[in-house]
Design a protein around this motif. Structure first.
Motif, PDB file in Angstrom:
ATOM      1  N   ASP A  41       4.417  -9.307   8.643  1.00 13.19           N
ATOM      2  CA  ASP A  41       4.002  -7.907   8.776  1.00 13.19           C
ATOM      3  C   ASP A  41       3.962  -7.569  10.264  1.00 13.19           C
ATOM      4  O   ASP A  41       4.376  -8.373  11.108  1.00 13.19           O
ATOM      5  CB  ASP A  41       2.663  -7.651   8.073  1.00 13.19           C
ATOM      6  N   SER A  42       3.455  -6.410  10.616  1.00  9.79           N
ATOM      7  CA  SER A  42       3.504  -5.979  12.016  1.00  9.79           C
ATOM      8  C   SER A  42       2.697  -6.881  12.939  1.00  9.79           C
ATOM      9  O   SER A  42       2.999  -6.987  14.134  1.00  9.79           O
ATOM     10  CB  SER A  42       3.009  -4.539  12.146  1.00  9.79           C
ATOM     11  N   VAL A  47       3.678 -13.762   5.612  1.00 14.89           N
ATOM     12  CA  VAL A  47       3.280 -13.106   4.370  1.00 14.89           C
ATOM     13  C   VAL A  47       3.576 -14.034   3.204  1.00 14.89           C
ATOM     14  O   VAL A  47       4.612 -14.704   3.180  1.00 14.89           O
ATOM     15  CB  VAL A  47       4.020 -11.759   4.206  1.00 14.89           C
ATOM     16  N   TYR A  52       6.604  -8.552  -0.270  1.00 14.08           N
ATOM     17  CA  TYR A  52       6.035  -7.375   0.386  1.00 14.08           C
ATOM     18  C   TYR A  52       5.858  -6.243  -0.624  1.00 14.08           C
ATOM     19  O   TYR A  52       6.621  -6.119  -1.590  1.00 14.08           O
ATOM     20  CB  TYR A  52       6.934  -6.912   1.528  1.00 14.08           C
ATOM     21  N   SER A  54       5.961  -3.004   0.273  1.00 16.51           N
ATOM     22  CA  SER A  54       6.740  -1.842   0.693  1.00 16.51           C
ATOM     23  C   SER A  54       7.823  -2.277   1.674  1.00 16.51           C
ATOM     24  O   SER A  54       7.627  -3.222   2.456  1.00 16.51           O
ATOM     25  CB  SER A  54       5.824  -0.812   1.362  1.00 16.51           C
ATOM     26  N   LYS A  55       8.944  -1.581   1.663  1.00 15.66           N
ATOM     27  CA  LYS A  55      10.011  -1.886   2.615  1.00 15.66           C
ATOM     28  C   LYS A  55       9.550  -1.679   4.055  1.00 15.66           C
ATOM     29  O   LYS A  55      10.022  -2.365   4.972  1.00 15.66           O
ATOM     30  CB  LYS A  55      11.234  -1.019   2.322  1.00 15.66           C
ATOM     31  N   ARG A  56       8.635  -0.741   4.265  1.00 15.31           N
ATOM     32  CA  ARG A  56       8.154  -0.461   5.617  1.00 15.31           C
ATOM     33  C   ARG A  56       7.248  -1.570   6.164  1.00 15.31           C
ATOM     34  O   ARG A  56       6.984  -1.616   7.367  1.00 15.31           O
ATOM     35  CB  ARG A  56       7.389   0.865   5.644  1.00 15.31           C
ATOM     36  N   ASP A  57       6.778  -2.458   5.289  1.00 17.71           N
ATOM     37  CA  ASP A  57       5.856  -3.518   5.711  1.00 17.71           C
ATOM     38  C   ASP A  57       6.563  -4.695   6.370  1.00 17.71           C
ATOM     39  O   ASP A  57       5.895  -5.573   6.933  1.00 17.71           O
ATOM     40  CB  ASP A  57       5.082  -4.057   4.497  1.00 17.71           C
ATOM     41  N   TYR A  59       8.637  -6.847   8.938  1.00 12.61           N
ATOM     42  CA  TYR A  59       8.967  -6.917  10.364  1.00 12.61           C
ATOM     43  C   TYR A  59       9.684  -8.232  10.652  1.00 12.61           C
ATOM     44  O   TYR A  59       9.428  -9.254  10.001  1.00 12.61           O
ATOM     45  CB  TYR A  59       7.704  -6.830  11.224  1.00 12.61           C
ATOM     46  N   GLN A 133      10.132  -3.740  13.232  1.00 11.23           N
ATOM     47  CA  GLN A 133      10.231  -3.235  11.869  1.00 11.23           C
ATOM     48  C   GLN A 133      11.698  -3.134  11.441  1.00 11.23           C
ATOM     49  O   GLN A 133      12.544  -2.635  12.181  1.00 11.23           O
ATOM     50  CB  GLN A 133       9.574  -1.856  11.772  1.00 11.23           C
ATOM     51  N   VAL A 180      10.686  -7.328  -2.115  1.00  6.86           N
ATOM     52  CA  VAL A 180       9.830  -6.143  -2.120  1.00  6.86           C
ATOM     53  C   VAL A 180       9.592  -5.756  -3.581  1.00  6.86           C
ATOM     54  O   VAL A 180      10.544  -5.624  -4.359  1.00  6.86           O
ATOM     55  CB  VAL A 180      10.478  -4.972  -1.358  1.00  6.86           C
TER      56      VAL A 180
END
Length: 295
Positions: A41-42, A47, A52, A54-57, A59, A133, A180
């Motif tokens: 993650d960021s 993880v 994950y 979400s796709k945005r999660d 990195y 990201q 995801v």
């Protein structure tokens, strides 16, 4: 590995009986590009099983990851491109221009996202570098929710090379898989045993079905369901190769493949284990094991 509470608890109990060994120097890296990558993650924290919400999660992290030996190399210094594809590499999922998907490495650590339209970054709490990201990218066509991230030096980016995947040459690239919105586990675990004790910090080199590579280290992180094995996670169907060799703390006496076969070393002393991953069945958890005996 199974993730049911009963089995997970039993594994934790068994793992607690083992004596933690110190990380050791890695075997010679057989890949053309040294070092490793992984997703996080960021914050840079690994993880659980690369799953994950979400796709945005998701990195990109420069590696070499937790429980790697102190002298394990990160990526060589330089500037890199990255992309996200389906696991086969046939479908490019990244939606922005390649010039937007750049980052720099200094001292083996990702320093920043670069280029005219850089991606969002986070701060890696482990090594003080940056995480990058991967978003934006499209949904994977893979039924198991699997994605593959690629990293290659910009000097190796070659749209004319035979077998390239959207100009990424597999032998000159590092890859890692992630999922995801899909929880099923399909993984390869390499375990290193010495006098009946599972060893930490041992390197297992993974070549995926495309011919790209990465390196994983055996780790003990129960919160990540890692019980002293080197995890190769979210693997796609097809033939993968796990390469192991002698390293500090492990002179190999025997290697057993995922089918129970004994594997002989090559002329270079490295053991290359072919692991045939079956087509994923919905809801199924599958672990393929490579067992290494050290003396």
């Amino acid at each position: 590995m199974s993730r049911t509470p009963l089995v997970a608890a039993a594994l934790v109990s068994m793992a607690a009986l083992l004596v933690t060994s110190q990380p050791s120097s890695a075997a010679p890296d057989p890949a053309p590009v040294s070092g490793a990558i992984f997703t996080s993650d960021s914050s840079g924290e690994p993880v659980n099983l690369n799953h994950y919400a979400s796709k945005r999660d998701v990195y990109l992290n420069g590696g070499p990851g937790i429980n790697a030996p102190d002298d394990a190399a990160g990526l060589p210094d330089g500037t890199y491109y990255f992309q996200v594809t389906d696991p086969s590499g046939r479908t490019l999922l990244s939606t922005d221009p390649i010039e937007c998907r750049q980052f720099t490495v200094v001292g083996g650590v990702i320093q920043d996202a670069t280029g005219p339209c850089p991606h969002v970054t986070g701060e890696d709490g482990e090594d003080g570098g940056a995480t990058v990201q991967l978003f934006p990218y499209d949904d994977t066509p893979n039924n198991g929710g699997v994605y593959k991230v690629w990293v290659t030096p910009i000097g190796s980016y070659d749209c004319t090379a035979q077998g390239n995947k959207h100009c990424f040459v597999p032998r000159q690239s590092k890859t890692d898989n992630f999922k995801v919105l899909e929880d099923a586990t399909v993984e390869i675990d390499a375990r290193f045993w010495k006098n009946g004790v599972a060893q930490l910090g041992m390197a297992a080199y993974w070549t995926d079905t495309n011919g790209a590579s990465n390196v994983k280290y055996s780790e003990y992180a129960p919160e990540l369901l890692a019980f002293r094995e080197a995890h190769i996670e979210a693997v796609e169907p097809g033939t993968h190769v796990v390469t192991v060799g002698d390293q500090d703390g492990c002179t190999i006496s025997k290697v057993r493949g995922a089918r129970g076969e004994n594997v002989r070393p090559g002329r270079d002393g490295l053991y290359r284990v072919a692991v045939d991953v079956a087509v994923w069945r919905a809801g199924a958890d599958v672990t393929y094991r490579v067992e290494v005996t050290c003396r």
